[in-house]
Design a protein around this motif. Structure first.
Motif, PDB file in Angstrom:
ATOM      1  N   VAL A   1       0.850  -1.188   0.000  1.00  0.00           N
ATOM      2  CA  VAL A   1       0.000   0.000   0.000  1.00  0.00           C
ATOM      3  C   VAL A   1       0.887   1.239   0.000  1.00  0.00           C
ATOM      4  N   THR A   2       0.467   2.260  -0.750  1.00  0.00           N
ATOM      5  CA  THR A   2       1.218   3.511  -0.758  1.00  0.00           C
ATOM      6  C   THR A   2       1.115   4.198   0.601  1.00  0.00           C
ATOM      7  N   LYS A   3       2.125   5.000   0.919  1.00  0.00           N
ATOM      8  CA  LYS A   3       2.150   5.738   2.183  1.00  0.00           C
ATOM      9  C   LYS A   3       0.921   6.641   2.268  1.00  0.00           C
ATOM     10  N   TYR A   4       0.255   6.622   3.406  1.00  0.00           N
ATOM     11  CA  TYR A   4      -0.964   7.392   3.671  1.00  0.00           C
ATOM     12  C   TYR A   4      -2.096   7.017   2.717  1.00  0.00           C
ATOM     13  N   ARG A   5      -1.953   5.891   2.056  1.00  0.00           N
ATOM     14  CA  ARG A   5      -2.946   5.383   1.103  1.00  0.00           C
ATOM     15  C   ARG A   5      -3.280   6.430   0.028  1.00  0.00           C
ATOM     16  N   ARG A   6      -2.258   7.191  -0.368  1.00  0.00           N
ATOM     17  CA  ARG A   6      -2.439   8.212  -1.399  1.00  0.00           C
ATOM     18  C   ARG A   6      -2.645   7.544  -2.753  1.00  0.00           C
ATOM     19  N   LYS A   7      -3.503   8.090  -3.548  1.00  0.00           N
ATOM     20  CA  LYS A   7      -3.818   7.537  -4.874  1.00  0.00           C
ATOM     21  C   LYS A   7      -2.786   8.043  -5.880  1.00  0.00           C
ATOM     22  N   ALA A   8      -1.575   7.512  -5.776  1.00  0.00           N
ATOM     23  CA  ALA A   8      -0.430   8.021  -6.524  1.00  0.00           C
ATOM     24  C   ALA A   8      -0.166   7.288  -7.835  1.00  0.00           C
ATOM     25  N   PHE A   9      -0.681   6.083  -8.002  1.00  0.00           N
ATOM     26  CA  PHE A   9      -0.352   5.288  -9.189  1.00  0.00           C
ATOM     27  C   PHE A   9      -1.122   5.744 -10.425  1.00  0.00           C
ATOM     28  N   THR A  10      -0.411   5.757 -11.539  1.00  0.00           N
ATOM     29  CA  THR A  10      -1.028   5.912 -12.856  1.00  0.00           C
ATOM     30  C   THR A  10      -0.858   4.576 -13.577  1.00  0.00           C
ATOM     31  N   SER A  11      -1.505   4.408 -14.702  1.00  0.00           N
ATOM     32  CA  SER A  11      -1.371   3.142 -15.438  1.00  0.00           C
ATOM     33  C   SER A  11       0.062   2.947 -15.934  1.00  0.00           C
ATOM     34  N   VAL A  12       0.737   4.032 -16.304  1.00  0.00           N
ATOM     35  CA  VAL A  12       2.136   3.940 -16.747  1.00  0.00           C
ATOM     36  C   VAL A  12       3.029   3.494 -15.584  1.00  0.00           C
ATOM     37  N   MET A  13       2.772   4.043 -14.409  1.00  0.00           N
ATOM     38  CA  MET A  13       3.555   3.651 -13.225  1.00  0.00           C
ATOM     39  C   MET A  13       3.329   2.181 -12.882  1.00  0.00           C
ATOM     40  N   LEU A  14       2.079   1.725 -12.983  1.00  0.00           N
ATOM     41  CA  LEU A  14       1.788   0.315 -12.685  1.00  0.00           C
ATOM     42  C   LEU A  14       2.491  -0.605 -13.680  1.00  0.00           C
ATOM     43  N   ASP A  15       2.530  -0.226 -14.950  1.00  0.00           N
ATOM     44  CA  ASP A  15       3.250  -1.030 -15.945  1.00  0.00           C
ATOM     45  C   ASP A  15       4.739  -1.096 -15.625  1.00  0.00           C
ATOM     46  N   ARG A  16       5.302   0.043 -15.250  1.00  0.00           N
ATOM     47  CA  ARG A  16       6.733   0.079 -14.903  1.00  0.00           C
ATOM     48  C   ARG A  16       6.992  -0.723 -13.631  1.00  0.00           C
TER      49      ARG A  16
END
Length: 160
Positions: free
Chosen positions: A22-37
């Motif tokens: 889980v991201t720190k503070y459950r921030r919605k930081a992921f984009t689809s490009v980030m998830l692919d990387r």
């Protein structure tokens, strides 16, 4: 999942872990490009640890990994390595995007969830199959069948 046993030395295993990060503070930081990387980074890291990424999926604030490992891998060290390296790479490659979410060099929450999955029945099937194809092996015997002998009642003498 098919029979994909890992053989190393004298042991054969099929151990899998479902890991949730889980991201720190459950921030919605992921984009689809980030998830692919991140998928590519995790696959590369797991291969270095002689593990196999079975499934990867994620949303804006967390990711799920299902990977296969051998019992000689220390899961806590592996998870710490996955978190630290992936955090560093994502912060380097997506610095502009992540600046709006995090002011310090953080990315993952300090905690994580892992669930181990061992396919016990499939392991037994493999042992019996291996025993049958090699002509038997010491220590690998089919399960004993229960006998139909009635239990001894209290107060009665057992036959000698």
């Amino acid at each position: 999942m098919k029979n994909d046993f890992v053989s190393k030395g004298r042991s054969v295993s099929d151990l899998k872990v479902h890991l949730v990060l889980v991201t720190k503070y459950r921030r919605k930081a992921f984009t689809s490009v980030m998830l692919d990387r991140l998928n590519a980074v995790m696959q590369e890291l797991l291969e270095k640890w002689d593990c196999k990424l079975v499934e990867f999926n994620g949303e804006e604030d967390h990711v799920h990994l299902l990977f296969q490992y051998h019992p000689d891998v220390e899961l806590s060290k592996l998870v710490n390595n996955l978190k630290s390296v992936s955090s560093r790479k994502l912060r380097q490659e997506f610095a502009e995007h992540l600046e709006s979410f995090y002011w310090k060099d953080v990315f993952w929450s300090g905690s994580y969830q892992e669930r181990q999955r061992a396919e016990g029945r499939r392991q037994k099937e493999y042992c019996f199959l291996h025993s049958a194809t090699t002509g038997g092996s010491k220590g690998l015997r089919p399960p004993l069948k229960r006998s139909s002998v009635a239990p001894i009642k209290e107060g009665s003498e057992s036959p000698s």
